[in-house]
Enzyme design. Structure first.
Site, PDB file in Angstrom:
ATOM      1  CE  LYS A  12      36.685  33.695  44.696  1.00 26.62           C
ATOM      2  NZ  LYS A  12      37.443  34.146  45.894  1.00 26.62           N
ATOM      3  N   PRO A  94      45.520  28.081  39.570  1.00 25.98           N
ATOM      4  CG  PRO A  94      46.853  29.712  40.556  1.00 25.98           C
ATOM      5  CD  PRO A  94      46.053  29.438  39.330  1.00 25.98           C
ATOM      6  CB  ALA A  95      44.903  24.129  43.944  1.00 24.44           C
ATOM      7  CB  ALA A  97      45.195  30.578  44.161  1.00 25.76           C
ATOM      8  N   GLY A  98      42.789  31.216  46.479  1.00 27.19           N
ATOM      9  CA  GLY A  98      41.746  32.191  46.748  1.00 27.19           C
ATOM     10  C   GLY A  98      41.084  32.702  45.487  1.00 27.19           C
ATOM     11  N   GLY A 100      39.017  30.619  43.486  1.00 20.98           N
ATOM     12  CA  GLY A 100      37.779  29.898  43.218  1.00 20.98           C
ATOM     13  C   GLY A 100      37.850  28.894  42.087  1.00 20.98           C
ATOM     14  N   GLY A 101      39.020  28.400  41.759  1.00 24.63           N
ATOM     15  CA  GLY A 101      39.153  27.501  40.616  1.00 24.63           C
ATOM     16  C   GLY A 101      38.310  26.247  40.707  1.00 24.63           C
ATOM     17  CB  SER A 103      33.892  27.218  43.437  1.00 25.79           C
ATOM     18  OG  SER A 103      34.109  26.864  44.781  1.00 25.79           O
ATOM     19  CB  SER A 104      35.328  28.371  38.410  1.00 28.87           C
ATOM     20  OG  SER A 104      34.966  28.820  37.119  1.00 28.87           O
ATOM     21  CG  ASP A 136      33.541  31.027  46.478  1.00 25.22           C
ATOM     22  OD1 ASP A 136      32.880  31.671  47.319  1.00 25.22           O
ATOM     23  OD2 ASP A 136      34.783  30.989  46.475  1.00 25.22           O
TER      24      ASP A 136
END
Length: 282
Positions: A12, A94-95, A97-98, A100-101, A103-104, A136
């Protein structure tokens, strides 16, 4: 059903992120628009009959006890004895990064195992589990672009026009807790309303507001400023997403961008109207 393959976990972008105040318990009150984009991780889940949970890292190595395994453990409390899973994670988002990887990934894991184990838990129950994993996660479970308020628990679906974005992640990452605890973080942005966002014909959906976390992030991580300036050199107006360090800019048309600096990740992304797994939990 023995396995589910090629399950997407989209990232996101925060189109803006305003901090409106702080609760007595220390949690920050925010407003944001969360938008799904087609930069995705991919999960594969296979049924195990020994009750064990295992994870295979198909690309980037993940922490030993990441959000995917924590999500699986939380949902396994509702499963029958002997129901386990082997989860493959192809990590591309990427981690730090802001975007939400993690959480997704957790949300896709919950949706997949709810189906693989035939639990048939409703979306509301999955959201309650997801909220224990991260603020998130409920957004990704609902699977629609949203106006988000409170501490992230107030989620109102909205529609956004199709658009393309340049998303740039510098090699340096950012620790979210350092930003939120910074004494110079602005916490007093006036409250906005959805109708004001929708009616902003001057800036449009992709120019509204600002990111209150960005000035602190730029102080802590000079690479954020460098990334914003790099996109600016391409004629694009960029801002940071979430707590960074990734930045993004709306693209008025398809364009060839030069190669980004070594170690940075650059991708042209489109937004998504809905999550590909929307409707997997009723």
């Amino acid at each position: 059903m023995k396995a589910l393959y090629d399950l997407p976990a989209p990232a996101k972008l925060n189109l803006f992120l305003h901090i409106n105040g702080r609760r007595p318990d220390g949690y920050h009150l925010l407003q944001s628009v969360f938008m799904l984009i087609d930069w995705c991780d991919t999960l594969h889940v296979e049924l195990r009959s020994d009750g064990l949970l295992s994870r295979e890292d198909l690309t980037t190595p993940l922490p030993t006890d990441d959000l995917v395994l924590r999500a699986a453990r939380a949902l396994q409390a509702y499963a029958n004895a002997g129901q386990g899973a082997h989860i493959g994670v192809a990590k591309h988002v990427p981690a730090q990064a802001g975007m939400g990887g993690g959480s997704s990934d957790a949300a896709t894991c919950l949706l997949a195992l709810n189906r693989l184990w035939a639990l048939n838990l409703p979306l509301g129950s999955l959201e309650q589990i997801g909220l224990t994993l991260g603020a998130d996660v409920p957004f990704f479970l609902r699977g629609r672009n949203a106006w988000v308020e409170g501490i992230g628990e107030k989620i109102t679906p909205i529609e956004l026009p199709p658009a393309r974005f340049a998303v740039l992640k510098p090699d340096a990452g950012l620790d979210t807790s350092l930003i939120f605890s910074a004494p110079d973080l602005k916490r007093s942005t006036p409250t906005a309303i959805i109708s004001g966002f929708a009616a902003d014909s001057v800036h449009g959906a992709y120019g509204f507001g600002h990111n209150d976390l960005q000035p602190v992030a730029q102080r802590l991580c000079p690479a954020v400023t460098e990334a914003i300036e790099w996109l600016g050199d391409q004629g694009l107006q960029a801002r940071m997403t979430g707590s960074g360090s990734a930045v993004f800019a709306a693209m008025p048309h398809e364009a060839e961008l030069p190669q980004s600096p070594s170690g940075w990740q650059l991708r042209q992304c489109g937004n998504m109207a809905v999550h590909p797994l929307v409707g997997w939990a009723t």
